[in-house]
Design an enzyme around this catalytic site. Structure first.
Site, PDB file in Angstrom:
ATOM      1  N   LYS A 274      -1.756   7.241  62.118  1.00  0.00           N
ATOM      2  CA  LYS A 274      -2.136   5.927  62.647  1.00  0.00           C
ATOM      3  C   LYS A 274      -2.477   6.038  64.125  1.00  0.00           C
ATOM      4  O   LYS A 274      -1.987   6.942  64.810  1.00  0.00           O
ATOM      5  CB  LYS A 274      -0.946   4.956  62.501  1.00  0.00           C
ATOM      6  CG  LYS A 274      -0.632   4.517  61.096  1.00  0.00           C
ATOM      7  CD  LYS A 274       0.582   3.579  61.084  1.00  0.00           C
ATOM      8  CE  LYS A 274       0.961   3.136  59.680  1.00  0.00           C
ATOM      9  NZ  LYS A 274      -0.071   2.337  58.993  1.00  0.00           N
ATOM     10  N   ARG A 348       2.916   2.782  48.153  1.00  0.00           N
ATOM     11  CA  ARG A 348       2.658   2.702  46.705  1.00  0.00           C
ATOM     12  C   ARG A 348       3.118   3.966  45.991  1.00  0.00           C
ATOM     13  O   ARG A 348       3.480   3.913  44.818  1.00  0.00           O
ATOM     14  CB  ARG A 348       1.180   2.397  46.467  1.00  0.00           C
ATOM     15  CG  ARG A 348       0.233   3.442  47.015  1.00  0.00           C
ATOM     16  CD  ARG A 348      -1.195   2.930  47.168  1.00  0.00           C
ATOM     17  NE  ARG A 348      -1.367   2.081  48.345  1.00  0.00           N
ATOM     18  CZ  ARG A 348      -2.491   1.455  48.659  1.00  0.00           C
ATOM     19  NH1 ARG A 348      -3.570   1.573  47.902  1.00  0.00           N
ATOM     20  NH2 ARG A 348      -2.559   0.707  49.740  1.00  0.00           N
TER      21      ARG A 348
HETATM   22  N1  BES Z   1       3.130   0.245  56.184  1.00  0.00           N
HETATM   23  C1  BES Z   1       1.724   0.163  56.128  1.00  0.00           C
HETATM   24  C2  BES Z   1       1.221  -1.269  55.998  1.00  0.00           C
HETATM   25  C3  BES Z   1       1.439  -2.147  57.182  1.00  0.00           C
HETATM   26  C4  BES Z   1       0.481  -2.258  58.162  1.00  0.00           C
HETATM   27  C5  BES Z   1       2.568  -2.903  57.285  1.00  0.00           C
HETATM   28  C6  BES Z   1       0.675  -3.095  59.236  1.00  0.00           C
HETATM   29  C7  BES Z   1       2.768  -3.725  58.363  1.00  0.00           C
HETATM   30  C8  BES Z   1       1.820  -3.833  59.340  1.00  0.00           C
HETATM   31  C9  BES Z   1       1.190   0.938  54.930  1.00  0.00           C
HETATM   32  O1  BES Z   1       1.906   2.086  54.594  1.00  0.00           O
HETATM   33  C10 BES Z   1      -0.173   1.378  55.276  1.00  0.00           C
HETATM   34  O2  BES Z   1      -0.315   2.153  56.180  1.00  0.00           O
HETATM   35  N2  BES Z   1      -1.166   0.874  54.551  1.00  0.00           N
HETATM   36  C11 BES Z   1      -2.518   1.188  54.797  1.00  0.00           C
HETATM   37  C12 BES Z   1      -3.203   1.357  53.471  1.00  0.00           C
HETATM   38  C13 BES Z   1      -4.608   1.877  53.583  1.00  0.00           C
HETATM   39  C14 BES Z   1      -4.585   3.300  54.050  1.00  0.00           C
HETATM   40  C15 BES Z   1      -5.261   1.751  52.229  1.00  0.00           C
HETATM   41  C16 BES Z   1      -3.146   0.044  55.576  1.00  0.00           C
HETATM   42  O3  BES Z   1      -2.824  -1.127  55.294  1.00  0.00           O
HETATM   43  O4  BES Z   1      -3.913   0.313  56.485  1.00  0.00           O
HETATM   44 MN    MN Z   2       1.306   3.758  55.707  1.00  0.00          MN
END
Ligand code: BES
Ligand code: MN
Ligand code: ZN
Length: 499
Positions: A274, A348
């Site tokens: 990230k 997931r």
């Molecule tokens: N934990 C994150 C989702 C999240 C993002 C929660 C912001 C709270 C605040 C999750 O594991 C994630 O990174 N999801 C990705 C999925 C994508 C790669 C399809 C996302 O939402 O960007």
């Molecule tokens: Mn994630």
């Protein structure tokens, strides 16, 4: 802090600072509650003279006699609700503490639109205790702040005959506030303290306290047992993953519910890392797990007649030489294979194993809670939990529980047409789509692949688990969302199966 209940008149000196509620009017408060004080002309003039209007959560501290009174706005009479009461109590308790008040009393209001005194008392208790919550265990508070503590709250019931019911409601409110507080502590706790092992230890402590079943499967065994989803996410981390099962099994249980919680104690994204801005917030990626722990604890404390099985996948998601890489294919506990095209779509993967594991309990319902997608934050913001379920009855129950607790849910569709985007060319599934469209729904479609034979609902709490702005009974940071919602759901479920 001591919470007591008695009947009588609000304003008795021995109860500390009384809190009067004011209904909003155009120029000045329309009415002061409880009703009996409206006839108190001196009080009326005092409040009118302060310029106070009674808008929701408006607050003034006024001198009266040799002491003080707090007056808090309840908003308009026709918008009255238990949520307003929760907010009133939170606002009052925080204002009292900030002004150095040690003891206060709250009236168990009787008004149209509020329901039974017990419901009002529970809302007052929750609002006050949740509003006073602070995460301050990691810093030294200056002495003046440390000494500012509410020592006692008295709830004043109008009639003697209500006291027993109100007392029970206060106890329930306390149990709930404590469970939410536990969830908040775990979520606010930084990831170097709240590790997967730390979560497992909390589960063990709850199990000991309430004599629950508890099974913790550590990382090496997860590998051997085929928990490929969790192992894939966990293999890059130095802190070993923990799979946690907490089983509250009362005698003569009326039904079995399984709760699955995403417990990513830190989500860096892994190799698909990230951006660093706000990455520190990703300690809250275990909010689903925290809600499950809090809920099981509260269910046991309240002796609900349902079997509740909490299932938590606790691990970090970090990059390293042993981390999974984009393109890797893993085999989940169910046997289905997944092509991991983005290591940041890790929730997931771990939930797939949790949901499959839940099947062994033959539950009457399975609910997973997860900070699953950024897309949910975009779609619903911080006011609604994303609900996805193919089950109309579960949807209706969650919706009702959401309205009652104000942990509101909003349903998104799970239409079959969303499914194919999660199919892989070389494995059964892929963990991300290639368009990014409908990210919250496609994530749920992925989860649905692991729910054959289950009555299942998915709650995406990415937008609701953390708040950057303080609310009347939610300080900045962890919300502890899900605990009150699920306990309310279970109470309704109990009623439905015993009728
Ligand atoms: N934990 C994150 C989702 C999240 C993002 C929660 C912001 C709270 C605040 C999750 O594991 C994630 O990174 N999801 C990705 C999925 C994508 C790669 C399809 C996302 O939402 O960007
Ligand atoms: Mn994630
Ligand atoms: Zn995550």
């Amino acid at each position: 802090m001591r919470l007591t209940v008695r009947s009588g008149r609000l304003g008795d000196v021995r109860d500390g600072v009384p809190v009067f509620a004011a209904l909003e009017g155009e120029q000045r408060p329309e009415r002061l509650l409880p009703l009996s004080v409206t006839r108190d002309q001196a009080l009326r003039r005092l409040v009118d003279g302060s310029g106070f209007r009674g808008a929701a959560n408006e607050v003034v501290l006024l001198p009266r006699g040799s002491g003080w009174i707090l007056v808090v706005g309840l908003g308009k009479a026709k918008e009255l609700s238990l949520e307003r009461v929760r907010q009133l109590a939170g606002t009052a308790a925080k204002a009292a503490r900030a002004r150095g008040v040690k003891r206060l009393s709250l009236p168990v209001l009787r008004e149209q639109g509020l329901g039974a005194p017990a419901a009002v008392a529970q809302a007052l208790t929750e609002g006050a205790l949740l509003g006073l919550y602070r995460y301050d265990k990691l810093k030294k508070l200056p002495p003046h702040e440390r000494s500012r503590r509410i020592e006692a709250i008295t709830l004043i019931a109008e009639r003697r005959g209500e006291v027993a019911d109100v007392k029970r409601a206060v106890e329930k409110g306390q149990v709930l506030a404590e469970a939410v507080g536990l969830a908040r502590d775990l979520i606010n706790g930084p990831s170097n303290i709240v590790t997967p092992t730390h979560l497992a230890n909390h589960a063990r402590a709850i199990a000991r306290q309430f004599r629950l079943g508890c099974r913790v499967i550590p990382f090496p065994q997860l590998k051997r047992l085929g928990f490929g989803g969790i192992v894939g996410v966990a293999q890059g981390s130095a802190h070993p993953a923990q799979f946690i099962v907490l089983d509250y099994r009362p005698p003569r249980a009326k039904a079995t519910l399984a709760l699955c919680g995403k417990g990513i104690t830190f989500d860096s994204g892994g190799i698909s890392i990230k951006p660093s801005a706000k990455m520190e917030q990703m300690k809250y990626d275990m909010s689903g797990a925290a809600a499950v722990l809090g809920t099981v604890k509260a269910a046991a404390a309240l002796k609900l007649p349902l079997r509740i099985v909490g299932i938590i996948a606790a691990t970090e998601n970090l990059p390293s030489g042993t981390a999974q890489k984009p393109g890797d294919v893993l085999k989940t506990l169910s046997g289905k294979t997944v092509e991991v095209l983005n290591t940041d779509a890790e929730g997931r993967l771990v939930l797939a194993d949790c949901l499959h594991y839940a099947k062994r309990y033959k539950p009457d319902g399975v609910i997973d809670l997860a900070t699953l997608t950024g897309a949910c934050v975009v779609a619903l913001g911080s006011e609604a939990i994303g609900l996805m379920t193919p089950d109309e009855r579960l949807a209706a129950r969650l919706n009702q529980a959401g309205k009652a607790t104000y942990e509101r849910v909003w349903r998104l569709p799970l239409w079959a047409e969303y499914g194919p985007a999660m199919k892989s060319d070389i494995a059964d599934l892929r963990n991300v789509t290639n368009t990014g469209e409908a990210g919250t729904i496609t994530a749920a479609k992925f989860l649905q692949e692991f729910t054959e034979g289950l009555r299942w609902a998915h709650l995406d709490i990415a937008g609701t688990a953390w708040t950057e702005k303080e609310r009347p009974y939610v300080p900045k940071g962890a919300v502890g969302v899900g605990v009150r919602l699920l306990i309310e759901l279970m109470e309704r479920w109990t009623k439905a199966v015993t009728e």
